[in-house]
Design a protein around this motif. Structure first.
Motif, PDB file in Angstrom:
ATOM      1  N   GLU A   2       0.825  -1.202   0.000  1.00 16.78           N
ATOM      2  CA  GLU A   2       0.000   0.000   0.000  1.00 16.78           C
ATOM      3  C   GLU A   2       0.859   1.250   0.000  1.00 16.78           C
ATOM      4  O   GLU A   2       2.023   1.223   0.387  1.00 16.78           O
ATOM      5  CB  GLU A   2      -0.966   0.009   1.176  1.00 16.78           C
ATOM      6  CG  GLU A   2      -0.308   0.120   2.510  1.00 16.78           C
ATOM      7  CD  GLU A   2      -1.302   0.048   3.656  1.00 16.78           C
ATOM      8  OE1 GLU A   2      -1.111   0.798   4.631  1.00 16.78           O
ATOM      9  OE2 GLU A   2      -2.254  -0.746   3.586  1.00 16.78           O
ATOM     10  N   ASN A  62      -4.184   0.490  -2.161  1.00 12.84           N
ATOM     11  CA  ASN A  62      -3.620  -0.856  -2.242  1.00 12.84           C
ATOM     12  C   ASN A  62      -3.097  -1.053  -3.656  1.00 12.84           C
ATOM     13  O   ASN A  62      -3.795  -0.740  -4.627  1.00 12.84           O
ATOM     14  CB  ASN A  62      -4.678  -1.902  -1.907  1.00 12.84           C
ATOM     15  CG  ASN A  62      -5.085  -1.807  -0.458  1.00 12.84           C
ATOM     16  OD1 ASN A  62      -6.010  -1.073  -0.122  1.00 12.84           O
ATOM     17  ND2 ASN A  62      -4.396  -2.513   0.402  1.00 12.84           N
ATOM     18  N   ILE A  63      -1.865  -1.563  -3.763  1.00 10.43           N
ATOM     19  CA  ILE A  63      -1.195  -1.636  -5.061  1.00 10.43           C
ATOM     20  C   ILE A  63      -0.581  -3.007  -5.308  1.00 10.43           C
ATOM     21  O   ILE A  63      -0.342  -3.775  -4.366  1.00 10.43           O
ATOM     22  CB  ILE A  63      -0.078  -0.576  -5.173  1.00 10.43           C
ATOM     23  CG1 ILE A  63       0.986  -0.798  -4.078  1.00 10.43           C
ATOM     24  CG2 ILE A  63      -0.643   0.824  -5.120  1.00 10.43           C
ATOM     25  CD1 ILE A  63       2.234   0.022  -4.243  1.00 10.43           C
ATOM     26  N   ASN A  64      -0.338  -3.272  -6.569  1.00 10.33           N
ATOM     27  CA  ASN A  64       0.475  -4.409  -7.010  1.00 10.33           C
ATOM     28  C   ASN A  64       1.574  -3.855  -7.892  1.00 10.33           C
ATOM     29  O   ASN A  64       1.340  -2.932  -8.679  1.00 10.33           O
ATOM     30  CB  ASN A  64      -0.356  -5.409  -7.827  1.00 10.33           C
ATOM     31  CG  ASN A  64      -1.362  -6.152  -6.980  1.00 10.33           C
ATOM     32  OD1 ASN A  64      -1.115  -6.456  -5.821  1.00 10.33           O
ATOM     33  ND2 ASN A  64      -2.511  -6.442  -7.562  1.00 10.33           N
ATOM     34  N   ARG A  66       3.901  -4.374 -11.066  1.00 11.27           N
ATOM     35  CA  ARG A  66       3.864  -5.133 -12.314  1.00 11.27           C
ATOM     36  C   ARG A  66       5.157  -4.882 -13.070  1.00 11.27           C
ATOM     37  O   ARG A  66       5.670  -3.760 -13.082  1.00 11.27           O
ATOM     38  CB  ARG A  66       2.675  -4.697 -13.183  1.00 11.27           C
ATOM     39  CG  ARG A  66       1.331  -4.920 -12.542  1.00 11.27           C
ATOM     40  CD  ARG A  66       0.992  -6.381 -12.588  1.00 11.27           C
ATOM     41  NE  ARG A  66      -0.355  -6.596 -12.086  1.00 11.27           N
ATOM     42  CZ  ARG A  66      -0.701  -7.650 -11.403  1.00 11.27           C
ATOM     43  NH1 ARG A  66       0.176  -8.592 -11.129  1.00 11.27           N
ATOM     44  NH2 ARG A  66      -1.924  -7.797 -10.978  1.00 11.27           N
ATOM     45  N   GLN A  84       0.213  -0.671 -10.025  1.00 10.04           N
ATOM     46  CA  GLN A  84      -1.194  -0.771 -10.385  1.00 10.04           C
ATOM     47  C   GLN A  84      -2.057  -0.769  -9.127  1.00 10.04           C
ATOM     48  O   GLN A  84      -1.867  -1.601  -8.240  1.00 10.04           O
ATOM     49  CB  GLN A  84      -1.413  -2.053 -11.178  1.00 10.04           C
ATOM     50  CG  GLN A  84      -2.530  -1.957 -12.173  1.00 10.04           C
ATOM     51  CD  GLN A  84      -2.496  -3.142 -13.110  1.00 10.04           C
ATOM     52  OE1 GLN A  84      -2.888  -4.226 -12.697  1.00 10.04           O
ATOM     53  NE2 GLN A  84      -2.043  -2.931 -14.320  1.00 10.04           N
ATOM     54  N   TRP A  86      -5.587  -1.217  -7.018  1.00  9.64           N
ATOM     55  CA  TRP A  86      -6.786  -2.054  -7.088  1.00  9.64           C
ATOM     56  C   TRP A  86      -7.819  -1.699  -6.025  1.00  9.64           C
ATOM     57  O   TRP A  86      -8.939  -2.148  -6.053  1.00  9.64           O
ATOM     58  CB  TRP A  86      -6.448  -3.538  -7.052  1.00  9.64           C
ATOM     59  CG  TRP A  86      -5.605  -3.973  -5.888  1.00  9.64           C
ATOM     60  CD1 TRP A  86      -4.241  -3.960  -5.813  1.00  9.64           C
ATOM     61  CD2 TRP A  86      -6.066  -4.494  -4.644  1.00  9.64           C
ATOM     62  NE1 TRP A  86      -3.837  -4.439  -4.590  1.00  9.64           N
ATOM     63  CE2 TRP A  86      -4.935  -4.790  -3.853  1.00  9.64           C
ATOM     64  CE3 TRP A  86      -7.329  -4.759  -4.122  1.00  9.64           C
ATOM     65  CZ2 TRP A  86      -5.023  -5.309  -2.582  1.00  9.64           C
ATOM     66  CZ3 TRP A  86      -7.418  -5.280  -2.840  1.00  9.64           C
ATOM     67  CH2 TRP A  86      -6.267  -5.548  -2.089  1.00  9.64           C
TER      68      TRP A  86
END
Length: 125
Positions: A2, A62-64, A66, A84, A86
């Motif tokens: 996050e 909240n992130i990812n 990539r 990214q 979400w």
């Protein structure tokens, strides 16, 4: 993972290609000794998550992470990273509603009422 901070930019939704790929960018400025301006991408149906947020709001995103590989026309392999998002939520502003009321130093400690000045004190000073 996050990212927390204050919204600096909420971009417009962009559409790409014949299949209608959608992307929207958000820039969050962290609040630390050396603030960072973190660009987070929201894609496809997640672009709508940003509709109710404005510049200046405190948020937690909240992130990812990539990563992808791309070979350019000259045959060189390049690597790209993106962040990214979400989920996004507003953080409560720090203020009187969430804090305990301030206590003055005088009210924090009550003075001793039955102090006997004739009591022997064994302190060495």
């Amino acid at each position: 993972m996050e990212v927390q901070g204050r919204i600096k930019v909420v971009g417009e939704t962009q559409t790409f290609g014949s299949n209608g790929f959608r992307k929207r960018e958000l820039v969050v400025t962290t609040e630390e000794q050396y603030p960072q301006h973190i660009m987070v991408e929201f894609v496809q149906d997640k672009t709508d998550l940003l509709n109710n947020y404005q510049v200046g709001q405190q948020v937690k995103v909240n992130i990812n992470l990539r990563g992808r590989e791309w070979t350019n026309p000259q045959g060189e392999v390049k690597y790209f990273n993106s962040i990214q998002g979400w989920r996004i939520e507003a953080m409560q502003a720090e203020g009187p509603s969430g804090e305990m009321p301030p206590v003055s130093p005088a009210a924090a400690f009550e003075p001793a009422k039955d102090l006997n000045t004739e009591d022997h004190d064994d302190l060495p000073f």
